[in-house]
Structure formats: C-alpha cells, structure tokens
Design a protein around this motif. Structure first.
Motif, mmCIF file in Angstrom:
data_model
loop_
_atom_site.group_PDB
_atom_site.id
_atom_site.type_symbol
_atom_site.label_atom_id
_atom_site.label_comp_id
_atom_site.label_asym_id
_atom_site.label_seq_id
_atom_site.Cartn_x
_atom_site.Cartn_y
_atom_site.Cartn_z
ATOM 1 N N VAL A 1 9.311 -130.310 -21.306
ATOM 2 C CA VAL A 1 8.886 -128.467 -20.572
ATOM 3 C C VAL A 1 9.281 -127.411 -21.861
ATOM 4 C CG1 VAL A 1 10.739 -129.968 -18.547
ATOM 5 C CG2 VAL A 1 12.146 -128.099 -20.096
ATOM 6 N N PRO A 2 8.348 -126.684 -21.089
ATOM 7 C CA PRO A 2 7.956 -125.873 -22.255
ATOM 8 C C PRO A 2 9.650 -124.929 -22.564
ATOM 9 C CG PRO A 2 6.997 -125.248 -20.495
ATOM 10 C CD PRO A 2 7.020 -127.066 -20.115
ATOM 11 N N ALA A 3 10.016 -124.948 -23.531
ATOM 12 C CA ALA A 3 11.153 -123.762 -23.860
ATOM 13 C C ALA A 3 11.059 -122.307 -22.275
ATOM 14 C CB ALA A 3 11.481 -123.334 -24.938
ATOM 15 N N SER A 4 10.217 -121.907 -22.430
ATOM 16 C CA SER A 4 10.277 -121.149 -21.345
ATOM 17 C C SER A 4 10.596 -121.540 -19.911
ATOM 18 C CB SER A 4 8.724 -120.345 -21.317
ATOM 19 O OG SER A 4 8.356 -120.494 -20.883
ATOM 20 N N GLN B 1 16.017 -123.140 -16.263
ATOM 21 C CA GLN B 1 16.049 -124.082 -15.165
ATOM 22 C C GLN B 1 18.028 -124.105 -15.440
ATOM 23 O OE1 GLN B 1 13.755 -127.258 -15.495
ATOM 24 N NE2 GLN B 1 14.997 -128.762 -17.211
ATOM 25 N N LYS B 2 18.525 -124.420 -14.550
ATOM 26 C CA LYS B 2 20.146 -125.333 -15.458
ATOM 27 C C LYS B 2 19.962 -126.929 -14.878
ATOM 28 C CE LYS B 2 22.353 -120.730 -13.451
ATOM 29 N NZ LYS B 2 24.225 -120.355 -12.448
ATOM 30 N N MET B 3 19.417 -127.560 -14.020
ATOM 31 C CA MET B 3 19.609 -128.163 -13.836
ATOM 32 C C MET B 3 17.767 -129.142 -14.213
ATOM 33 S SD MET B 3 21.264 -129.356 -9.876
ATOM 34 C CE MET B 3 22.161 -128.177 -10.631
ATOM 35 N N LEU C 1 13.068 -129.681 -29.192
ATOM 36 C CA LEU C 1 14.563 -129.906 -29.265
ATOM 37 C C LEU C 1 14.638 -131.005 -28.780
ATOM 38 C CD1 LEU C 1 16.748 -126.865 -29.203
ATOM 39 C CD2 LEU C 1 16.441 -128.239 -31.241
ATOM 40 N N GLN C 2 15.632 -132.261 -28.289
ATOM 41 C CA GLN C 2 15.660 -133.071 -27.505
ATOM 42 C C GLN C 2 17.301 -132.610 -27.212
ATOM 43 O OE1 GLN C 2 15.283 -137.119 -29.391
ATOM 44 N NE2 GLN C 2 15.648 -135.972 -30.904
ATOM 45 N N VAL C 3 17.270 -132.873 -25.582
ATOM 46 C CA VAL C 3 18.870 -132.500 -25.003
ATOM 47 C C VAL C 3 19.154 -133.632 -24.214
ATOM 48 C CG1 VAL C 3 20.427 -131.017 -23.831
ATOM 49 C CG2 VAL C 3 18.394 -130.463 -25.341
ATOM 50 N N ILE C 4 20.287 -134.499 -23.994
ATOM 51 C CA ILE C 4 20.665 -135.281 -23.335
ATOM 52 C C ILE C 4 21.506 -134.974 -22.517
ATOM 53 C CG2 ILE C 4 22.239 -137.537 -23.389
ATOM 54 C CD1 ILE C 4 21.914 -138.439 -26.211
ATOM 55 N N HIS C 5 20.816 -135.301 -21.040
ATOM 56 C CA HIS C 5 21.492 -134.685 -19.892
ATOM 57 C C HIS C 5 22.325 -135.942 -18.988
ATOM 58 C CE1 HIS C 5 18.573 -131.975 -20.122
ATOM 59 N NE2 HIS C 5 18.566 -131.315 -19.158
ATOM 60 N N ASP C 6 23.255 -135.139 -18.270
ATOM 61 C CA ASP C 6 24.209 -136.139 -17.668
ATOM 62 C C ASP C 6 23.435 -136.381 -16.431
ATOM 63 O OD1 ASP C 6 26.053 -136.605 -18.932
ATOM 64 O OD2 ASP C 6 27.147 -134.738 -18.865
ATOM 65 N N ALA C 7 24.058 -137.230 -15.272
ATOM 66 C CA ALA C 7 23.621 -137.609 -13.573
ATOM 67 C C ALA C 7 25.107 -137.371 -12.994
ATOM 68 C CB ALA C 7 22.870 -139.378 -13.807
ATOM 69 N N LEU C 8 24.113 -136.557 -12.492
ATOM 70 C CA LEU C 8 25.334 -136.188 -10.745
ATOM 71 C C LEU C 8 24.695 -136.851 -9.984
ATOM 72 C CD1 LEU C 8 27.026 -133.420 -12.501
ATOM 73 C CD2 LEU C 8 27.126 -134.970 -12.955
ATOM 74 N N ASP C 9 25.196 -136.542 -8.287
ATOM 75 C CA ASP C 9 24.683 -137.034 -7.788
ATOM 76 C C ASP C 9 24.726 -135.493 -6.658
ATOM 77 O OD1 ASP C 9 26.937 -136.478 -6.063
ATOM 78 O OD2 ASP C 9 28.074 -138.451 -6.087
ATOM 79 N N ASP D 1 9.295 -124.221 -28.783
ATOM 80 C CA ASP D 1 7.819 -124.316 -27.874
ATOM 81 C C ASP D 1 8.356 -125.376 -26.533
ATOM 82 O OD1 ASP D 1 5.577 -123.600 -29.567
ATOM 83 O OD2 ASP D 1 6.022 -125.012 -30.913
ATOM 84 N N GLU D 2 9.472 -126.627 -26.769
ATOM 85 C CA GLU D 2 9.637 -128.089 -25.934
ATOM 86 C C GLU D 2 10.895 -128.506 -25.932
ATOM 87 O OE1 GLU D 2 6.102 -130.477 -24.045
ATOM 88 O OE2 GLU D 2 7.647 -131.787 -26.155
ATOM 89 N N VAL D 3 11.347 -128.589 -24.954
ATOM 90 C CA VAL D 3 12.638 -129.733 -24.722
ATOM 91 C C VAL D 3 12.706 -130.111 -24.288
ATOM 92 C CG1 VAL D 3 15.156 -128.773 -23.764
ATOM 93 C CG2 VAL D 3 13.406 -126.581 -24.873
ATOM 94 N N GLU D 4 12.664 -131.075 -24.754
ATOM 95 C CA GLU D 4 13.002 -132.890 -23.510
ATOM 96 C C GLU D 4 14.053 -132.615 -23.191
ATOM 97 O OE1 GLU D 4 9.776 -135.271 -26.880
ATOM 98 O OE2 GLU D 4 11.381 -135.349 -27.728
#
Length: 456
Positions: free
Chosen positions: A40-43, A48-50, A100-108, A22-25
């Motif tokens: 965000v909704p899974a769809s 989105q790539k970022m 699901l939870q997904v950790i993201h990396d921060a880029l400039d 249903d959703e991705v955090e």
C-alpha cells in the motif's frame, strides 16, 4: 513525519533518513512460510490501523490448491484483521523505491489471535513457557544452496557458476576459497541484512556444491523466526541480482547433502536470569535432561512440521550430514540431538532434525513444544550416545519417520503435541498437508517411467 514513523526500529529509521517513504508491504506468513499480504502507499498505511485478508490463505497447499480445512462454518473466506507489529518494520532494500516491510498479526473479528496463523502458534508456545517462569531462547542456523537459474522443472538443478567461471564444487566444507566464489552474492546479503538491521553471526561454506550456512545471534523465538522469514526473501533477492537462484529446498540436488535449519535451545529463569539448564555448580540440571527427553519422545510426532514436504525426507540419508535418529550426545553431529561445547552459562540443546524448507515459526514452535512437554512430563532421556550414531546397531536407538505419509499419521494422533500447538492449528495443518501429499501421489515421476514402463 507521521506519528507511526516516529517509533520505527533504528535500522528502519536510518534507512529512511532524508528520504521519502513510498510504499509499505503489509505481510504475514502462511503455512508454508510464503509472505502474503498487500503493498500500500505510505500515505494510506498512515491512515489505517489494520487491513483485512481472507482466512483461506491458511487452507492452501504449496501448489495453491484449496484443502477442505475450513471447518463447520464452511468455505466462506471470512476476513481476518491484520494488525501491524511495528517492531518488525524493516527495509526492502532491493526495491526500486523506498519501501518498508511490516509483519502483521492475524486477529479474528473479536480481536482474538487466529489460532492457525503460524506466528500466533509460536507466540502461544512461548507464552506457555513464560507461564512457568521460563524465557525460551533460540538460535537458528540457515542452510541453503545457490544454484543456476532453473525455469524447467523437468531439468535437474545444477550448482551456480562461481566468479571463477567454474560451477560451484562440492565437498569443500568451511573453505574460504569456496565462499569467495560467491563473493558478490554474499556482499549483497550482508548489505541487505545491514539495511534491515539483522546481525549475522557468520557465513560458512557447507558440504554441498554451492551450499552456504548463515548463523544468527541467539534471542527471542518470535524475533528470530521473523528474521528467518525475512532472510529467506532477502537471500533470494540477493541471488537474483547475480543471475542465480537461492533455494531452501531440503534436498535440491541428488547425491549432495540437504539443507537444515538447526535450532539451538536454552531457557532463562525469568526471576534470576540464569540458564535453567545449568545448576549453580555448573552441572546439567533435571530440566536439561527433561528437555532432551521431550525431544526424544515427541519429535517423531512433530516431524511432519519440521519436514513438511515429500522432498524433506530425501535429506534424511545416512552419512549425508543429516540425522536419521533421535539419539543425543555431546558435540556429536551424527546424533539428531546435539549438545554443543559451551560453558555452563551457555549450555544449550541443538535440534538437528528441522529442514530449511519448514516454516520458521512452525519449526521453532514444534521444537519448543516437544521440549516443553518433556519438562512438564519430566521425561528422562535415553543414555547419552557415544560414537558414530550412523553405524550403530543398537536396536533401542530411536528413529524418525522416513516418508511424509508416516509422519502425518503420527502427527494426526499426537494429542499431547496438539494441546501445546493448538487443537485448531493441528486440525487444519493435518488436512492441508494430507491434501498436499495426495496431490504429489498423483504425479508420475521420471524414475517410474524409466524403470516400470517396460519392465513390470
């Protein structure tokens, strides 16, 4: 199934088997280690790539106040690109839907790592080791309290009610009966951890009332920091299901021990796969001693990261299961730096100074940074301490700062440490923590009102 879902970690794929996501955090840790981001909704996540988030999340204090740390460009709240690391995808098993939870990396905007993002700070330190041919390995221990619900900050924190109907008792270290008191909460912790694919090495009762410790299997520093980051939320959610709170404050209850995040360190030679701390004959190497020497020399400068709040320093109390020195010794829990019992292949160094309230990425990064400096500078440690380090009258025994203000003074002047953690990170961290400390100094405590109002 979307393409991105075909490469999920096994535990996440198993969690979603025959179910509709249903959703991705989309989350990232800020300086205190709080999860920031978007759900965000899974769809939408599949398209989105970022996503974007303002860099100002790293300029906030724990209270949400903005610090003046934005730099020469000023406070513009410029967007960062947050890119998912799909190897971190894991379940959020306490939610009402399939998430699901997904950790993201921060880029400039140029695609370069944002230097003040805690995960990037740790990656930077790990890469410095790898550039020297060393693979750092860590194993964190997490201590925390299960306490009664507390919605009034003016009220003292109390231990939770056990399943027997009695409040959790103190001074019951390693008691299985005490662990059984929290059985339903622990059951949920195990269930959530299994759903998220985390391997718990053990759960024990610690010395405080309602205090538990969870040990994690040793491994890659970034992966283990991710797990501690996830575990804090997991444990809080498990506690809430049973009408109690889980707290990672360094010292939540007066006259009880504090909660630490002990960090075990070892190094692997990337060419041979051998433990760098052990020679072929099983004896300790120069690198082993230099790592300890680095901890002794540089940990005072790093305490502001390992003990990041005013409450953190209440943990450093003599005879309360917390170190108050930088001595080292074999199998000696009164020293700040301990060498646990092991065979040569498992030789490691335990840093006992970090509090459980520190950001796991920054705590591990700072500890590794001190060891790295010792290796590069070939620091020799003091002689091994023997006996009870609490009772030592040895004037040469090194101590640590005992209040946040002193720790920040040391951190601000620690140019060697800044060079490893990153100059920009050090600049921002110092400003944010100083702002936080000044906020605290504006608060008048009950102790002051009770003892100073009519007596001075």
């Amino acid at each position: 199934m979307s393409d991105w879902m075909t490469d999920l970690p096994p535990s996440a794929a198993e969690y979603l088997e025959n179910r509709r996501l249903d959703e991705v955090e989309c989350i990232i840790a800020d300086l205190p280690g709080i999860a920031r981001g978007k759900a965000v909704p899974a769809s939408k996540f599949a398209r989105q790539k970022m996503f974007y988030l303002p860099d100002s999340i790293f300029y906030q204090t724990i209270t949400g106040t903005w610090s003046d740390a934005a730099g020469e460009a000023g406070f513009t709240e410029a967007d960062m690109q947050l890119v998912p690391d799909m190897s971190t995808a894991t379940a959020a098993p306490w939610t009402g839907d399939w998430t699901l939870q997904v950790i993201h990396d921060a880029l400039d905007t140029k695609g370069e790592p944002v230097p003040i993002a805690p995960r990037n700070v740790l990656k930077r330190v790990v890469q410095l080791y790898r550039d020297k041919g060393w693979k750092p390995v860590v194993a964190p221990e997490m201590e925390f309290f299960l306490v009664a619900r507390n919605i009034d900050p003016a009220q003292d924190i109390a231990p939770m009610m056990g399943r027997s109907g009695r409040p959790a008792a103190a001074r019951q270290a390693y008691s299985m009966t005490a662990v059984d008191e929290f059985g339903p909460v622990i059951d949920d912790i195990y269930d959530f951890a299994e759903a998220q694919g985390f391997e718990i090495d053990g759960i024990t009762q610690e010395g405080g009332a309602g205090q538990l410790e969870i040990n994690l299997r040793h491994g890659d520093p970034v992966k283990l920091a991710d797990e501690v980051f996830y575990f804090k939320r997991l444990i809080r959610e498990a506690a809430l299901r049973h009408d109690c709170f889980a707290t990672f404050m360094a010292k939540p209850i007066a006259d009880e021990p504090g909660s630490a995040m002990h960090i075990h360190h070892s190094l692997i030679d990337m060419k041979t796969g051998n433990n760098v701390f052990s020679a072929e004959d099983g004896s300790p190497t120069r690198e082993f001693h230099h790592f300890i020497g680095g901890l002794q020399a540089h940990l005072p400068d790093a305490i502001a990261v390992l003990a990041p709040y005013v409450n953190s320093y209440r943990r450093y109390v003599k005879d309360h299961a917390a170190p108050i020195n930088l001595s080292w010794g074999h199998d000696n829990r009164t020293t700040g730096i301990r060498v646990p019992i092991s065979d040569p292949a498992g030789r490691r160094v335990e840093n006992r100074l970090a509090g459980m309230d520190c950001n796991p990425y920054l705590g591990i990064a700072a500890s590794l940074a001190c060891g790295y400096l010792g290796l590069i500078q070939q620091r020799e440690p003091d002689a091994q301490f023997r006996g009870d380090a609490y009772d030592s009258d040895d004037d040469s025994q090194r101590e640590i700062p005992r209040v946040l203000g002193s720790a920040l003074d040391l951190f601000d002047e620690a140019t060697d440490l800044h060079s490893v953690l990153g100059e920009e990170f050090a600049r921002v961290y110092g400003i944010v923590k100083r702002t936080e400390y000044e906020e605290f100094l504006q608060v008048i405590s009950p102790w002051e009102r009770e003892h100073l109002l009519l007596n001075v």
